[in-house]
Design a protein around this motif. Structure first.
Motif, PDB file in Angstrom:
ATOM      1  N   ALA A 417       0.835  -1.206   0.000  1.00  0.00           N
ATOM      2  CA  ALA A 417       0.000   0.000   0.000  1.00  0.00           C
ATOM      3  C   ALA A 417       0.869   1.255   0.000  1.00  0.00           C
ATOM      4  CB  ALA A 417      -0.932  -0.009   1.216  1.00  0.00           C
ATOM      5  N   ILE A 418       1.937   1.251   0.780  1.00  0.00           N
ATOM      6  CA  ILE A 418       2.842   2.408   0.833  1.00  0.00           C
ATOM      7  C   ILE A 418       3.532   2.612  -0.511  1.00  0.00           C
ATOM      8  CG2 ILE A 418       5.003   3.232   1.861  1.00  0.00           C
ATOM      9  CD1 ILE A 418       4.097   2.027   4.504  1.00  0.00           C
ATOM     10  N   ALA A 419       4.011   1.514  -1.109  1.00  0.00           N
ATOM     11  CA  ALA A 419       4.704   1.612  -2.398  1.00  0.00           C
ATOM     12  C   ALA A 419       3.768   2.105  -3.495  1.00  0.00           C
ATOM     13  CB  ALA A 419       5.298   0.261  -2.769  1.00  0.00           C
ATOM     14  N   HIS A 420       2.550   1.594  -3.516  1.00  0.00           N
ATOM     15  CA  HIS A 420       1.586   1.979  -4.550  1.00  0.00           C
ATOM     16  C   HIS A 420       1.247   3.467  -4.464  1.00  0.00           C
ATOM     17  CE1 HIS A 420      -1.801   1.708  -7.314  1.00  0.00           C
ATOM     18  NE2 HIS A 420      -2.549   2.299  -6.396  1.00  0.00           N
ATOM     19  N   GLN A 421       1.070   3.986  -3.256  1.00  0.00           N
ATOM     20  CA  GLN A 421       0.701   5.393  -3.092  1.00  0.00           C
ATOM     21  C   GLN A 421       1.808   6.326  -3.564  1.00  0.00           C
ATOM     22  OE1 GLN A 421      -2.350   7.106  -1.716  1.00  0.00           O
ATOM     23  NE2 GLN A 421      -1.117   8.391  -3.037  1.00  0.00           N
ATOM     24  N   GLY A 422       3.061   5.968  -3.299  1.00  0.00           N
ATOM     25  CA  GLY A 422       4.173   6.842  -3.659  1.00  0.00           C
ATOM     26  C   GLY A 422       4.767   6.583  -5.027  1.00  0.00           C
ATOM     27  N   GLY A 423       4.210   5.619  -5.777  1.00  0.00           N
ATOM     28  CA  GLY A 423       4.782   5.285  -7.072  1.00  0.00           C
ATOM     29  C   GLY A 423       6.167   4.667  -6.947  1.00  0.00           C
TER      30      GLY A 423
END
Length: 469
Positions: A417-423
């Motif tokens: 989730a963290i990786a997806h939000q920050g690209g």
């Protein structure tokens, strides 16, 4: 008569020298007063109340225009001067996606070979994977500075650019003067004031008895000092989805790029820090902070006892009146391009997890701390002589562990989730590989998978390494 005239001339010279010295002292005093007025009334006081006069915003806008002009000038220079090297792209090889079973099977089909037997052509698969790792390793490249598409007029990033034009060189020279002669002294002044205030304020608050007033004053001191330190880095922080900010009794987890992450997050709210006890100046700051706020510091011997660490953190979370714990589960700094394995210990504590994504803009300065290359003093010097720190922070909705998942699966879900939000790239590799050798269990997994192919069984796709491995 001549002697008298010489004596009078000497007296006049001394008087002129004294007058000149006095003028210099008056000028220095006037400059110091102007300097402190700017620091105190135009920077510190607005920072203490969370306000901005808009100077940093204008500075960033001007900087963006200058960097855009420099990019266009460099691109034109490459067309006019073929000898100017072109920066290498981030990915210099093209990887073929797929599992070992699929790629080995493709090699075997091309030679009409079936499973159940060893084929010499299988070695080409391992040769290819080995060369890919040597040329463009997915792990070790996360521990070096992020590649830039164009030069940002910082000497430290000028590895692939040469002299192009006089105007570009003049702009670079002016930038060096502004960064080292104006911004750097200003930032040093603010950093000294912020850290001194933090130590003195927390020590004074620590003398108060435990009460709601002490907690309020502690949060006020921490928040004020971190805001001053953030201004000392010319930090421009864009916070998103503030309705999801971590709450008391929760655990805030975030990706980790730099020690400045703490300043960036604490600029918008107070947290209970978790870390190892240090000596020197850092130790003085830690001891003063813990007097006013229940931070969780561990001795080196305790850090190796995972159960002791978990117990102390669980006790902190159980007290719903205490500040949320701030944890960076990667355990090391990654270069602002990806998120690596989250240690599952942070997710065994229980309670609510508040994920946070931190993404820095590399155009204005490289925020990544390569601890293997730069010590803390050298790193802070680089940060204080960069153009600015521009960062986006996303507060994600709170998450809790589900009934059908363990701590490692929960950690992977939060990480994704963290990786997806920050690209950012979502990598399964352990950041501990920055300093450690590859574990034997990783090699054994590859051997087992190839053995299953040789035996003619249905090999599963390559499993991602977990913390247990």
């Amino acid at each position: 008569m001549a002697a008298l005239m010489n004596e009078e001339g000497g007296v006049a010279s001394r008087l002129q020298a004294a007058a000149a010295t006095e003028d210099l002292w008056c000028l220095a005093l006037g400059l110091f007063q102007v300097w402190m007025f700017v620091v105190v009334f135009l920077i510190m006081l607005p920072a203490m109340f969370g306000l901005s006069l808009g100077v940093t915003g204008v500075y960033i806008q001007v900087l963006v225009r200058v960097l855009e002009w420099a990019t266009l000038r460099i691109q034109r220079g490459r067309r006019e001067q073929p000898s100017v090297p072109v920066p290498l792209p981030n990915g210099i090889i093209e990887r073929v996606g797929g599992s070992m079973e699929e790629e080995v099977g493709q090699l075997r089909r091309s030679q009409s070979l079936a499973g159940g037997k060893f084929a010499l052509s299988d070695a080409f698969y391992f040769y290819k994977k080995g060369l890919e790792s040597i040329v463009d390793d997915q792990v070790t490249q996360r521990f070096s500075s992020e590649e830039l598409a164009s030069w940002n007029l910082l000497t430290r990033t000028n590895h692939n650019f040469r002299y192009i034009s006089l105007r570009l060189t003049i702009i670079w020279g002016l930038g060096v003067f502004v960064r080292y002669c104006v911004l750097f002294p200003l930032r040093i002044t603010l950093a000294i004031i912020g850290l001194s205030w933090l130590v003195i304020g927390t020590v004074l608050v620590g003398f108060l008895p435990e009460s709601s007033v002490k907690s309020w004053l502690s949060e006020l001191v921490h928040l004020t000092c971190y805001r001053i330190c953030a201004r000392g880095l010319s930090a421009t922080v864009h916070y998103h989805n503030r309705e999801n900010k971590p709450q008391k009794g929760g655990i805030c987890v975030a990706n980790h790029t730099t020690p400045i992450d703490v300043v960036i997050l604490a600029n918008d709210g107070c947290y209970a820090m978790v870390g190892q006890v240090h000596g020197g100046l850092m130790g003085v700051i830690q001891r003063s902070m813990v007097r006013a706020c229940p931070h969780v510091w561990f001795e080196r011997s305790e850090m190796k006892d995972r159960h002791a660490v978990t117990s102390r953190l669980r006790a902190h979370v159980a007290a719903k009146t205490k500040l949320p714990i701030l944890i960076f589960p990667e355990g090391t700094c990654i270069n602002n391009t990806s998120v690596m394995m989250f240690k599952k210990g942070s997710f065994e504590i229980g309670g609510t997890i508040y994920p946070v994504t931190i993404k820095y803009d590399p155009r204005f300065g490289d925020a990544f701390w390569n601890s293997a290359k730069h010590n803390m003093v050298s790193y802070l010097l680089r940060m204080m002589t960069s153009w600015a720190i521009v960062v986006n922070v996303w507060y994600l909705p709170p998450m809790t562990i589900q009934d059908d998942e363990d701590a490692a699966q929960f950690a992977n879900r939060v990480k994704s989730a963290i990786a997806h939000q920050g690209g950012l790239l979502d990598l399964a590799w352990d950041g501990g590989l920055k300093r450690e050798k590859v574990k034997d269990s990783y090699k054994e997994e590859q051997q087992k998978m190839y053995s299953s192919i040789i035996a003619g069984q249905n090999a599963a796709s390559s499993p991602k390494p977990t913390e247990e491995q």
